[in-house]
Design a protein around this motif. Structure first.
Motif, mmCIF file in Angstrom:
data_model
loop_
_atom_site.group_PDB
_atom_site.id
_atom_site.type_symbol
_atom_site.label_atom_id
_atom_site.label_comp_id
_atom_site.label_asym_id
_atom_site.label_seq_id
_atom_site.Cartn_x
_atom_site.Cartn_y
_atom_site.Cartn_z
ATOM 1 N N MET A 114 48.619 107.589 81.024
ATOM 2 C CA MET A 114 48.226 106.840 79.855
ATOM 3 C C MET A 114 47.245 105.730 80.248
ATOM 4 N N TRP A 115 47.537 105.049 81.366
ATOM 5 C CA TRP A 115 46.685 103.945 81.792
ATOM 6 C C TRP A 115 45.275 104.420 82.125
ATOM 7 N N LYS A 116 45.177 105.536 82.851
ATOM 8 C CA LYS A 116 43.856 106.024 83.249
ATOM 9 C C LYS A 116 43.000 106.320 82.029
ATOM 10 N N GLY A 117 43.624 106.984 81.042
ATOM 11 C CA GLY A 117 42.875 107.320 79.829
ATOM 12 C C GLY A 117 42.441 106.078 79.073
ATOM 13 N N THR A 118 43.355 105.131 78.922
ATOM 14 C CA THR A 118 43.034 103.893 78.212
ATOM 15 C C THR A 118 41.977 103.100 78.970
ATOM 16 N N ASN A 119 42.139 103.017 80.294
ATOM 17 C CA ASN A 119 41.182 102.287 81.112
ATOM 18 C C ASN A 119 39.791 102.928 81.009
ATOM 19 N N LYS A 120 39.746 104.239 81.066
ATOM 20 C CA LYS A 120 38.473 104.956 80.976
ATOM 21 C C LYS A 120 37.804 104.700 79.617
ATOM 22 N N GLU A 121 38.603 104.784 78.538
ATOM 23 C CA GLU A 121 38.055 104.550 77.200
ATOM 24 C C GLU A 121 37.622 103.096 77.030
ATOM 25 N N TYR A 122 38.381 102.173 77.645
ATOM 26 C CA TYR A 122 38.008 100.761 77.584
ATOM 27 C C TYR A 122 36.660 100.534 78.267
ATOM 28 N N LYS A 123 36.497 101.116 79.460
ATOM 29 C CA LYS A 123 35.241 100.940 80.199
ATOM 30 C C LYS A 123 34.065 101.533 79.416
ATOM 31 N N ALA A 124 34.285 102.679 78.789
ATOM 32 C CA ALA A 124 33.210 103.294 78.000
ATOM 33 C C ALA A 124 32.849 102.402 76.809
ATOM 34 N N ALA A 125 33.862 101.869 76.124
ATOM 35 C CA ALA A 125 33.608 100.990 74.985
ATOM 36 C C ALA A 125 32.919 99.712 75.437
ATOM 37 N N LEU A 126 33.352 99.167 76.569
ATOM 38 C CA LEU A 126 32.756 97.941 77.096
ATOM 39 C C LEU A 126 31.285 98.167 77.455
ATOM 40 N N THR A 127 30.992 99.311 78.044
ATOM 41 C CA THR A 127 29.613 99.634 78.398
ATOM 42 C C THR A 127 28.738 99.682 77.150
ATOM 43 N N LYS A 128 29.225 100.355 76.114
ATOM 44 C CA LYS A 128 28.455 100.450 74.871
ATOM 45 C C LYS A 128 28.307 99.075 74.222
ATOM 46 N N PHE A 129 29.382 98.285 74.272
ATOM 47 C CA PHE A 129 29.402 96.965 73.643
ATOM 48 C C PHE A 129 28.435 95.991 74.307
ATOM 49 N N GLU A 176 44.679 100.938 71.215
ATOM 50 C CA GLU A 176 45.096 100.434 72.524
ATOM 51 C C GLU A 176 43.912 99.891 73.313
ATOM 52 N N VAL A 177 42.725 100.454 73.096
ATOM 53 C CA VAL A 177 41.518 99.969 73.768
ATOM 54 C C VAL A 177 41.157 98.578 73.216
ATOM 55 N N TYR A 178 41.262 98.439 71.909
ATOM 56 C CA TYR A 178 40.981 97.154 71.278
ATOM 57 C C TYR A 178 41.971 96.085 71.744
ATOM 58 N N TYR A 179 43.252 96.427 71.788
ATOM 59 C CA TYR A 179 44.261 95.460 72.225
ATOM 60 C C TYR A 179 44.097 95.110 73.711
ATOM 61 N N LEU A 180 43.644 96.046 74.504
ATOM 62 C CA LEU A 180 43.369 95.741 75.902
ATOM 63 C C LEU A 180 42.263 94.688 75.980
ATOM 64 N N ARG A 181 41.232 94.827 75.173
ATOM 65 C CA ARG A 181 40.139 93.841 75.127
ATOM 66 C C ARG A 181 40.688 92.475 74.722
ATOM 67 N N ARG A 182 41.558 92.467 73.692
ATOM 68 C CA ARG A 182 42.160 91.199 73.235
ATOM 69 C C ARG A 182 43.000 90.574 74.339
ATOM 70 N N LEU A 183 43.750 91.408 75.062
ATOM 71 C CA LEU A 183 44.571 90.914 76.161
ATOM 72 C C LEU A 183 43.701 90.275 77.233
ATOM 73 N N LEU A 184 42.616 90.950 77.575
ATOM 74 C CA LEU A 184 41.740 90.438 78.623
ATOM 75 C C LEU A 184 41.035 89.147 78.197
ATOM 76 N N ALA A 225 51.001 96.230 79.667
ATOM 77 C CA ALA A 225 51.681 96.900 78.559
ATOM 78 C C ALA A 225 52.533 95.912 77.762
ATOM 79 N N VAL A 226 53.258 95.035 78.465
ATOM 80 C CA VAL A 226 54.079 94.028 77.787
ATOM 81 C C VAL A 226 53.189 93.099 76.962
ATOM 82 N N ALA A 227 52.080 92.672 77.549
ATOM 83 C CA ALA A 227 51.162 91.784 76.829
ATOM 84 C C ALA A 227 50.564 92.481 75.607
#
Length: 184
Positions: free
Chosen positions: A1-16, A35-43, A102-104
């Motif tokens: 799950m983490w790899k997929g989310t991390n990969k999608e986050y990096k792709a979204a960040l690159t486009k952003f 989950e990609v959006y919430y990862l961005r919010r967490l960071l 994940a907790v955050a």
């Protein structure tokens, strides 16, 4: 799950962050993945995790299950056992960090859920207030019509009224009674 989310986050960040993009909302690059959006919010709330999340594994550190033992040993050095022990320790740290992420993320989701509930409650309160005002307006109109109906009925008893006036007043009285019945 983490790899997929991390990969999608990096792709979204690159486009952003690409030059020429005039979009301020990160969500628009998440392809609907919350989950990609919430990862961005967490960071944004925990910038010390950014390096961990955005880091790529160095090519020389990558090991594939398709590799043979000798190739792995050659890549890792002669002391494969100590390297594997070190790898296991790093993996535990990574798992711990992933669990913290994940907790955050769950906390952010709960916070957003609480805000959503608050907004829904506020909307319901406003709708109830609008409904109360509408009922109050109907009641005022009903009272006004009732007063006019009584006045018209009293005026119809006037013996000096002509037939045309009585006819007009009866038509007005009928319309008012129908409107009053609709409001009731």
């Amino acid at each position: 799950m983490w790899k997929g989310t991390n990969k999608e986050y990096k792709a979204a960040l690159t486009k952003f962050t690409v030059s020429g993009t005039h979009e301020n909302e990160f969500w628009n690059f998440c392809n609907g993945k919350i989950e990609v959006y919430y990862l961005r919010r967490l960071l944004q709330n925990r910038p010390n995790l950014v390096d961990f999340v955005e880091a790529d594994l160095p090519t020389e550190a990558a090991i594939s299950s398709a590799m043979g033992t000798t190739e792995i040993a050659a890549r890792l050095g002669s002391d494969v056992g100590s390297v594997l022990t070190e790898h296991t320790a790093k993996k535990r740290k990574t798992a711990s960090a992933q669990q913290a992420v994940a907790v955050a993320l769950n906390k952010i989701a709960e916070s957003e859920s609480g805000k959503t509930d608050l907004v829904r409650s506020r909307i319901q309160l406003l709708q109830n207030e609008d409904g109360r005002r509408l009922e109050e307006k109907k009641m005022k109109e009903w009272n006004m019509i009732s007063t006019k109906v009584r006045q018209l009925r009293q005026d119809l008893r006037d013996p000096d009224l002509g037939e045309d006036d009585k006819k007009d007043m009866k038509a007005d009285l009928d319309r008012l009674v129908k409107r009053k019945n609709k409001l009731a």
